[in-house]
Design an enzyme around this catalytic site. Structure first.
Site, PDB file in Angstrom:
ATOM      1  N   GLU A 149       0.750   0.452   3.512  1.00 16.25           N
ATOM      2  CA  GLU A 149       0.553  -0.765   3.807  1.00 16.25           C
ATOM      3  C   GLU A 149       1.663  -1.485   3.335  1.00 16.25           C
ATOM      4  OE1 GLU A 149      -4.182  -1.693   3.630  1.00 16.25           O
ATOM      5  OE2 GLU A 149      -2.978  -2.846   2.471  1.00 16.25           O
ATOM      6  N   GLU A 208      -4.902 -12.606  -4.369  1.00 13.43           N
ATOM      7  CA  GLU A 208      -4.273 -11.501  -4.952  1.00 13.43           C
ATOM      8  C   GLU A 208      -4.674 -11.695  -6.803  1.00 13.43           C
ATOM      9  OE1 GLU A 208      -3.505  -9.119  -3.271  1.00 13.43           O
ATOM     10  OE2 GLU A 208      -2.924 -10.204  -1.392  1.00 13.43           O
TER      11      GLU A 208
END
Ligand SMILES: Cc1ncc(COP(=O)(O)O)c(C=O)c1O
Lengths: 277, 406
Positions: free
Chosen positions: A51, A62
């Site tokens: 990824e 995040e």
């Protein structure tokens, strides 16, 4: 290629009877050259799927580790174009490891979905995860990705109930990403027992492999998740190694790949009860 | 240029997908999608419930102090020599700005939804203070995210929030200003999905916030309509408001959207000047993109990274703007001007000296274009300016500009 590369990888792992280890790294972290070295080293260290994060200034889902990784990358001038350059350079030496791009909508809007999907496919990208593009907003991108034979990988989460799950799964291909905790990346810890029934639920509804991520930091936890899921994603723990190595003036690539190797080994042997960790 | 078609009814937006033309929408992580759908449903139900509206009206009257006056600014009118100028006095509301209108509406909704914890973002601290105020009033715990840079430049408001029982969490990520505070509030919400209500302070973010905040702020425009009809027997020729995220502006604009004769003018912060690149004017200096859950005009670089806004006014220091403004701009129903830091400070002084009112620096941006608008409309005309807040919080900033110590 593209969608086919993801399907082929999962088929091979199913034959081996084990889960995939998915390594998340941020493009350009800590700089473009080092990030490329890391990328090139990932398959040998045991990453089955990569990824590749493309940095965004305002990554709302995040936690601090990946926020900081994005800031390090942006400070060194990394862009979405630079991210595709990295993927292309990696693809020159590896035709088999799927690369999934992961990031936020705005840089894609800036590029234009159709042009971006074509350019990403040409760079050897296989699929996309766009964190802030839920099913309600993603038809235009899904059309562009379909035309370029790229997978759109959607996130299912603890708040995605049975009524909503089909909405999430519509137009998802390659695999489904189950977010193991309600929260941002790299903060809460995933619990295999809590996650297992959700993985079953998503697998039954989608007929696709289910990857689990958010909150997996240690080989022990990775092994536990590998026993219940088709793929285990680790991100924050890897970008923390980048940060740690930079702080200590160590060899960043070596340190990240060491961590990848220990996690990948745990995943590889999880179902044999052999995880020597 | 390919201009979007003009609608017959400007007030009929957003559509069922939360869109104002191309703008708006719900660009949020999957974890939040079920929550924003719940919020949307709960808001629609509350909006249709006369008991909810009656409760809100009661608090607006007795706690906030509504209606706010519409005041004829006689000396400024004479000074500019153009149209008759009226101020809509939102600075007289409890807590000193329009922000409380929205907070009162949303806290009643949060309680109706059974939420037990409130979070908010704030820039200048005005929305943080208004949120802390309603949380104190209704006994709910309150966490306010505020950029570390803003915590420094708005210390009195931080203390005010603390006095009201709120916890202020300084945000050091990113540029440590309002946009980062909003990121951090969203991260909190994703983490605390069951008990937490996110009380957004402006008409931006993901649907239904732009619509809901607009509706709660539209009391400003509804009152203005009645008041100007009572005072002058007709509608104004122009309505002027400053634009940060756009809540005070859309609040006063919205009830006039279908009155073609009423010009709607928003004023964005030009910071150190549009040509310096150090400004906060999303429409005048940005282009459409996606941030904080909606498609709208944004300050961004060529690669789609959000750039930092710059304004002397912490309340306007945001790289985006509410999606309805983006759309009103594109379809030509509203126009968006700019005012620099210096022009706004001069307007602040002028308003203080001629009208005896210290305006918020945010509102002073609208005041900075008022002379142009009044002269443009001409002597037979009427202009209403939304005086969105009072300037007590800004005296230190103004003193620094004047080179004085306080
Ligand atoms: C007095 C005042 N006016 C205007 C604004 C800008 O916000 P909005 O554009 O949402 O009205 C603020 C924000 O803090 C404010 O405090």
């Amino acid at each position: 290629m593209t969608k086919a590369r993801i399907d082929a990888r999962f088929a091979a792992l199913r034959a081996e009877g084990r889960a995939a280890f998915v390594a998340y790294v941020m493009a350009g972290d800590p700089d473009a050259d080092t990030a490329l070295q890391i990328l090139k080293g990932l398959p040998a260290a045991g990453a089955d799927i990569i990824e590749l994060g493309f940095p965004f200034s305002d990554p709302m889902a995040e936690g601090p580790p990946i926020q900081r990784a994005a800031q390090r990358a942006l400070a060194r001038g990394m862009t979405l174009k630079g991210t595709l350059d990295l993927a292309r350079a990696f693809r020159d030496g590896d035709q088999d490891t799927p690369i999934i791009l992961m990031g936020y909508t705005n840089p894609l809007v800036t590029w234009g979905y159709d042009a971006f999907a074509r350019d990403a496919a040409a760079a050897g990208i296989d699929g996309m995860i766009v964190v802030d593009l839920p099913p309600e907003e993603s038809d235009p991108l899904a059309d562009a990705l379909d035309a370029a034979h790229l997978s759109l990988i959607r996130l299912a989460t603890p708040t995605t109930d049975d009524r909503r799950l089909p909405v999430v799964l519509r137009r998802t291909s390659g695999f489904v990403y189950y977010v193991s905790v309600a929260g941002v990346t790299g903060v809460k810890e995933a619990d295999a027992r809590t996650v297992a029934p959700h993985v079953e639920r998503v697998r039954a509804a989608s007929q696709l492999p289910v990857a689990v991520g958010f909150g997996i930091r240690t080989p022990e936890r990775a092994a536990a998740i590998a026993r219940v899921a088709d793929a285990v994603v680790v991100g924050s723990a890897l970008v923390d190694e980048v940060a740690g190595a930079v702080d200590m003036n160590e060899d960043v690539t070596a340190r990240v790949l060491r961590k990848v190797a220990s996690l990948a080994k745990a995943v590889r042997f999880a179902r044999q009860g052999l995880a020597a960790v | 240029m390919n201009l979007p078609a003009k609608p017959n009814d400007y007030s009929a937006y957003p559509d069922a997908h939360g869109r104002f033309g191309d703008y708006g929408g719900q660009y949020v992580p999957e974890t939040l999608m079920p929550l924003v759908h719940d919020l949307d449903a709960a808001y629609l139900a509350a909006k249709a419930d006369p008991a909810f509206q009656a409760e809100l009206d009661g608090f607006l009257t007795h706690y906030v102090g509504r209606p706010s006056p519409l005041y004829f600014a006689e000396r400024l009118t004479r000074h500019f020599g153009g149209a008759k100028i009226y101020f809509k006095r939102e600075e007289l509301n409890h807590t000193g700005s329009h922000k409380i209108n929205n907070c009162m509406g949303q806290i009643l909704l949060a309680m109706r939804m059974g939420k037990t914890r409130i979070i908010a973002e704030t820039g200048a601290g005005q929305h943080g203070v208004a949120t802390a105020t309603v949380c104190a009033r209704f006994g709910l715990p309150c966490v306010v995210y505020m950029g570390a840079v803003d915590v420094e430049r708005q210390k009195p408001n931080v203390f005010r929030m603390n006095l009201l029982g709120a916890e202020v969490r300084p945000v050091t990520s990113g540029s440590a200003t309002l946009k980062d505070a909003m990121n951090e509030a969203l991260r909190d919400w994703v983490t605390n999905v069951h008990d937490t209500y996110y009380l957004i302070g402006t008409a931006a973010g993901m649907h239904p916030y732009p619509e809901m905040v607009r509706d709660f702020q539209s009391v400003i425009g509804r009152e203005t309509r009645d008041q100007i009809l009572a005072a002058e027997g007709r509608l104004p020729d122009a309505v002027v408001a400053c634009v940060g995220g756009g809540s005070n502006a859309i609040g006063i604009f919205h009830p006039f959207l279908n009155d073609a004769g009423v010009k709607l003018i928003g004023v964005e912060a030009a910071g150190e000047g549009m040509d310096t690149g150090r400004h906060a004017a999303a429409i005048n200096g940005g282009r459409p993109g996606v941030l904080h859950g909606n498609m709208t005009y944004l300050l961004q670089d060529a690669a789609g990274q959000i750039t930092e806004a710059h304004s002397i006014s912490a309340g306007l220091d945001y790289p985006g703007i509410g999606p309805e403004h983006s759309w009103l701009h594109d379809v030509g129903r509203a126009s968006y001007l700019t005012a620099t830091d210096t022009e706004s400070l001069e307007a602040f002084k002028l308003c203080a000296e001629l009208e005896g009112i210290l305006p918020a620096i945010e509102s002073a941006h609208a005041l900075a274009r008022l002379g142009d608008v009044a002269r443009d409309v001409g002597q037979d005309g009427i202009v209403v300016l939304n005086l969105s807040g009072r300037g007590d919080k800004d005296v230190a900033t103004v003193a620094a500009y004047l080179g004085r110590e306080v």
